[in-house]
Design a protein around this motif. Structure first.
Motif, short mmCIF file in Angstrom:
data_model
loop_
_atom_site.label_atom_id
_atom_site.label_comp_id
_atom_site.label_asym_id
_atom_site.label_seq_id
_atom_site.Cartn_x
_atom_site.Cartn_y
_atom_site.Cartn_z
N UNK A 187 0.84 -1.19 0.00
CA UNK A 187 0.00 0.00 0.00
C UNK A 187 0.88 1.25 0.00
N UNK A 188 0.35 2.30 -0.57
CA UNK A 188 1.05 3.59 -0.58
C UNK A 188 0.48 4.44 0.56
N UNK A 189 1.34 4.83 1.47
CA UNK A 189 0.94 5.67 2.60
C UNK A 189 1.57 7.04 2.43
N UNK A 190 0.73 8.03 2.15
CA UNK A 190 1.19 9.40 1.97
C UNK A 190 0.66 10.23 3.14
N UNK A 191 1.53 10.70 4.03
CA UNK A 191 1.05 11.50 5.16
C UNK A 191 0.23 12.70 4.68
N UNK A 192 -0.95 12.86 5.26
CA UNK A 192 -1.84 13.95 4.88
C UNK A 192 -2.51 13.73 3.53
N UNK A 193 -2.45 12.50 3.03
CA UNK A 193 -2.97 12.19 1.71
C UNK A 193 -4.49 12.09 1.65
N UNK A 194 -4.97 12.04 0.42
CA UNK A 194 -6.38 11.83 0.15
C UNK A 194 -6.49 10.50 -0.58
N UNK A 195 -7.43 9.66 -0.13
CA UNK A 195 -7.52 8.29 -0.60
C UNK A 195 -8.95 7.92 -0.97
N UNK A 196 -9.07 7.09 -2.00
CA UNK A 196 -10.33 6.46 -2.38
C UNK A 196 -10.28 5.02 -1.90
N UNK A 197 -11.39 4.55 -1.30
CA UNK A 197 -11.45 3.18 -0.79
C UNK A 197 -12.69 2.46 -1.30
N UNK A 198 -12.53 1.17 -1.51
CA UNK A 198 -13.65 0.27 -1.72
C UNK A 198 -13.57 -0.79 -0.64
N UNK A 199 -14.64 -0.94 0.12
CA UNK A 199 -14.69 -1.89 1.23
C UNK A 199 -15.92 -2.76 0.99
N UNK A 200 -15.72 -4.08 0.99
CA UNK A 200 -16.75 -5.01 0.56
C UNK A 200 -17.13 -5.95 1.70
N UNK A 233 -9.21 -4.47 1.63
CA UNK A 233 -9.95 -3.39 0.98
C UNK A 233 -9.07 -2.86 -0.14
N UNK A 234 -9.68 -2.11 -1.04
CA UNK A 234 -8.93 -1.55 -2.16
C UNK A 234 -8.76 -0.06 -1.92
N UNK A 235 -7.58 0.44 -2.18
CA UNK A 235 -7.33 1.87 -1.99
C UNK A 235 -6.61 2.45 -3.20
N UNK A 236 -6.82 3.72 -3.40
CA UNK A 236 -6.14 4.47 -4.45
C UNK A 236 -5.78 5.83 -3.87
N UNK A 237 -4.55 6.24 -4.03
CA UNK A 237 -4.13 7.56 -3.56
C UNK A 237 -4.53 8.59 -4.62
N UNK A 260 -18.98 -0.40 0.07
CA UNK A 260 -18.91 1.03 0.39
C UNK A 260 -17.77 1.64 -0.41
N UNK A 261 -17.92 2.92 -0.71
CA UNK A 261 -16.81 3.69 -1.26
C UNK A 261 -16.66 4.94 -0.40
N UNK A 262 -15.43 5.29 -0.11
CA UNK A 262 -15.13 6.51 0.63
C UNK A 262 -14.01 7.25 -0.06
N UNK A 263 -13.99 8.56 0.11
CA UNK A 263 -12.80 9.36 -0.16
C UNK A 263 -12.51 10.09 1.14
N UNK A 264 -11.37 9.77 1.72
CA UNK A 264 -10.95 10.34 2.99
C UNK A 264 -9.70 11.17 2.78
N UNK A 265 -9.66 12.31 3.48
CA UNK A 265 -8.46 13.13 3.53
C UNK A 265 -7.94 13.08 4.96
#
Length: 175
Positions: free
Chosen positions: A6-19, A116-120, A61-66
């Motif tokens: 996984x890519x972890x970017x401090x302060x990043x914004x991420x898209x998630x798919x959780x099933x 879960x699936x994530x995208x930065x 579910x889909x989320x975009x978290x900052x």
């Protein structure tokens, strides 16, 4: 198994798919949606994050978290959300699906898929594309004909804040 990192970017914004586990439609029940929202609110209060977009569908579910500056712990937040939601479910909901030996061995519930699936999110265009994806997802899954007809979406808050046109993707011509 592939060596996924996984890519972890401090302060990043991420898209998630959780099933959900075996794509059980546990979010067809509005009570379960309320329990999920409470779990997310608890996570937000303990580990701050900004929710830019969200949609709750029957089995995913889909989320975009900052995340805050310097913080990249999205996996902890998702794990905590899953645990809080699972613990809040009535026993009859938890026991409707059989659990595999492997899942029992790893003390996993029969509510969520393991991963879960994530995208930065890379930039504003990427953010806009993923927000559009989230808001149009109920239409894609043939749950409604227009994004504004799906109750469990951030689409409505984006319209309310005048950041989206209510008729975006609309085919019903409802005013």
């Amino acid at each position: 198994m592939p060596n996924y990192r996984r890519l972890y970017v401090p302060g990043g914004t991420y898209f998630f798919t959780i099933v959900t586990y075996q794509r059980q439609p546990i979010f067809n029940n509005p009570d379960n949606i309320s329990l999920l929202r409470k779990a997310v609110a608890t996570v937000k209060s303990e580990m701050p994050l900004k929710i830019l977009g969200a949609v709750i569908l029957p089995e995913h579910l889909h989320f975009i978290w900052q995340l805050p500056p310097g913080d990249s712990a999205y996996s902890k937040r998702i794990g905590k959300m899953k645990v809080l939601f699972t613990q809040s479910l009535p026993e009859k909901e938890k026991s409707q699906q059989e659990n595999s030996i492997s899942r029992l061995k790893h003390r996993e519930s029969n509510i969520w898929q393991r991963r879960f699936w994530e995208h930065t999110i890379r930039d504003e265009e990427d953010l806009e594309n993923y927000l559009n994806y989230i808001h149009y997802n109920p239409v894609k899954h043939n749950l409604v004909s227009c994004p504004h007809l799906w109750q469990y979406s951030s689409f409505h808050s984006w319209v309310k804040n005048k950041r989206l046109d209510r008729n975006l993707g609309c085919v019903c011509n409802e005013k």
